[in-house]
Motif scaffolding. Structure first.
Motif, mmCIF file in Angstrom:
data_model
loop_
_atom_site.group_PDB
_atom_site.id
_atom_site.type_symbol
_atom_site.label_atom_id
_atom_site.label_comp_id
_atom_site.label_asym_id
_atom_site.label_seq_id
_atom_site.Cartn_x
_atom_site.Cartn_y
_atom_site.Cartn_z
ATOM 1 N N ASP A 228 -76.458 -49.401 11.630
ATOM 2 C CA ASP A 228 -77.782 -49.459 12.258
ATOM 3 C C ASP A 228 -78.871 -48.808 11.409
ATOM 4 O O ASP A 228 -80.060 -49.006 11.665
ATOM 5 N N TYR A 229 -78.472 -48.014 10.419
ATOM 6 C CA TYR A 229 -79.469 -47.349 9.592
ATOM 7 C C TYR A 229 -80.241 -48.343 8.722
ATOM 8 O O TYR A 229 -81.302 -48.040 8.208
ATOM 9 N N SER A 230 -79.685 -49.529 8.533
ATOM 10 C CA SER A 230 -80.312 -50.526 7.666
ATOM 11 C C SER A 230 -80.807 -51.701 8.483
ATOM 12 O O SER A 230 -80.143 -52.155 9.417
ATOM 13 N N LYS A 231 -81.957 -52.207 8.100
ATOM 14 C CA LYS A 231 -82.502 -53.400 8.748
ATOM 15 C C LYS A 231 -81.991 -54.672 8.076
ATOM 16 O O LYS A 231 -82.326 -55.766 8.487
ATOM 17 N N ALA A 232 -81.178 -54.514 7.033
ATOM 18 C CA ALA A 232 -80.581 -55.674 6.364
ATOM 19 C C ALA A 232 -79.359 -56.135 7.144
ATOM 20 O O ALA A 232 -78.780 -55.387 7.930
ATOM 21 N N GLN A 233 -78.950 -57.359 6.911
ATOM 22 C CA GLN A 233 -77.809 -57.902 7.650
ATOM 23 C C GLN A 233 -76.485 -57.292 7.209
ATOM 24 O O GLN A 233 -75.588 -57.112 8.025
ATOM 25 N N ALA A 255 -83.094 -50.263 3.440
ATOM 26 C CA ALA A 255 -83.603 -49.719 4.693
ATOM 27 C C ALA A 255 -84.344 -50.774 5.496
ATOM 28 O O ALA A 255 -84.290 -50.796 6.724
ATOM 29 N N SER A 256 -85.037 -51.672 4.792
ATOM 30 C CA SER A 256 -85.856 -52.676 5.481
ATOM 31 C C SER A 256 -86.217 -53.779 4.488
ATOM 32 O O SER A 256 -85.759 -53.777 3.343
ATOM 33 N N LYS A 257 -87.052 -54.700 4.942
ATOM 34 C CA LYS A 257 -87.593 -55.758 4.095
ATOM 35 C C LYS A 257 -89.103 -55.671 4.085
ATOM 36 O O LYS A 257 -89.725 -55.309 5.074
ATOM 37 N N GLN A 279 -82.080 -41.250 7.014
ATOM 38 C CA GLN A 279 -82.922 -41.770 5.932
ATOM 39 C C GLN A 279 -83.862 -40.664 5.506
ATOM 40 O O GLN A 279 -84.609 -40.130 6.319
ATOM 41 N N SER A 284 -90.779 -47.299 0.278
ATOM 42 C CA SER A 284 -91.079 -48.722 0.525
ATOM 43 C C SER A 284 -91.033 -49.545 -0.759
ATOM 44 O O SER A 284 -91.801 -50.491 -0.929
#
Length: 342
Positions: A228-233, A255-257, A279, A284
């Motif tokens: 869940d810490y990552s917004k990637a699949q 962490a994200s896109k 995190q 970014s």
């Protein structure tokens, strides 16, 4: 004088001027390629200095600088056409491992080298390919990852294959094979617990951290308990490193896109059970290759401000373990390359 003759004289003059400028170098082709710092600096055992690769038109040499920034100095002048990468300090800070890389006729070379007392010593032959190396705590042994074969790809080129972890006695140069994995997925190496265990990561299929007990030969796997810490699949942790006291593991992961879909990597920490994931950076962009300070609660982090671009734009930052009080290290490279200290 006729207009036609004037035009002829003008064209002749321009042509002569062009030749003069060309031969004096004004119009000569300028060197191209990446110029800037590299991505994997080494932090000295006393936390006072860092050593890094600086590229000048794609040609990489080792420099050192104070950890607070300032003027750098050339540590070692490399051979023409070869890049010196991935420095690693000895426990006493008096010597250094690094990897010398160059493009051969058949494949890429990455040779293990030792820098000590101003002298240079190859630890393995030119045909060996070594992606990772580190000193044992006793300073008399080194561990490294090495391939056992090359696999043909295309255009008569080959790529290194069949990697395992090895140990070398620096006094006798005796080599011992530690693992028998014959893999392509070893992606980091760290010696922990006073040399009793090795920590390495595997990046093929599911990325994970492995702890190898050198006495028993048993291997323990560490994975984050939640993704869940990552917004990637599919999170793919990289560059894991354990803190000096052995309680925290820092690593890089998505962490994200961004708004255009580019993955944004940040630094995370977790305990040795894969729990309490936090995190700690918010650049970014791309934050990676964390290095723990030995005598304070700080981390050295490499940030790429042009992660999705053609050439990188690296920066070095110091942050506290909780991510607060981050500060960029500003390094000045001498305009004229001087000889390294003897």
């Amino acid at each position: 004088m006729s207009l036609k003759k004037k035009n002829l004289l003008f064209i002749s003059g321009v042509f002569i001027l062009y030749l003069c400028l060309y031969w004096t170098g004004t119009f000569a082709a300028t060197p191209t390629g990446y110029t800037g710092i590299g991505k994997e600096p080494a932090l000295s055992p006393n936390d006072e200095e860092l050593t890094f690769t600086y590229f000048q038109n794609d040609h990489g040499a080792l420099y050192s600088a104070p950890i607070e920034g300032g003027m750098a100095k050339l540590l070692l002048k490399p051979e023409e056409g070869k890049d010196d990468l991935q420095p690693a300090y000895s426990p006493d800070g008096e010597s250094m491992l690094f990897l010398r890389e160059w493009e051969g006729e058949e494949h890429m070379h990455k040779q293990l080298m030792l820098y000590k007392d101003g002298g240079l010593r190859p630890l393995l032959g030119e045909e060996e390919y070594v992606p990772y190396a580190a000193f044992a705590p006793d300073g008399e042994h080194v561990y490294f990852v090495k391939n056992s074969k090359y696999t043909e790809t295309y255009n008569n080129r080959t790529q290194p294959n069949g990697f395992d972890i090895y140990k070398m006695n620096l006094n006798t140069e005796e080599i011992e094979q530690i693992t028998n994995m014959n893999t392509v997925s070893i992606s980091s190496l760290q010696i922990i617990e006073g040399g009793k265990k090795l920590m390495y990561s595997k990046s093929y299929e599911t990325s994970s951290i492995k702890i190898l007990d050198l006495e028993s030969g048993k291997t323990k796997t560490i994975l984050p308990v939640s993704s869940d810490y990552s917004k990637a699949q599919s999170p793919t942790l990289s560059s894991p490193t354990r803190s000096p006291e052995g309680k925290v593991i820092a690593f890089a992961d998505v962490a994200s896109k961004s708004s255009n879909g580019t993955f944004q990597y940040e630094i995370f920490t977790m305990d040795t059970k894969g729990e309490n994931i936090k995190q700690i950076t918010n650049f970014s962009d791309y934050a990676g290759h964390p290095r723990f300070f030995q005598h304070s609660n700080h981390l050295l982090v490499t940030v790429d401000r042009n992660f999705a671009g053609r050439e990188p734009d690296y920066e070095y930052w110091v942050v506290e373990r909780d991510g607060s009080n981050r500060k960029e290290i500003h390094i000045n490279i001498p305009e004229k390359e001087t000889e390294p200290p003897s």
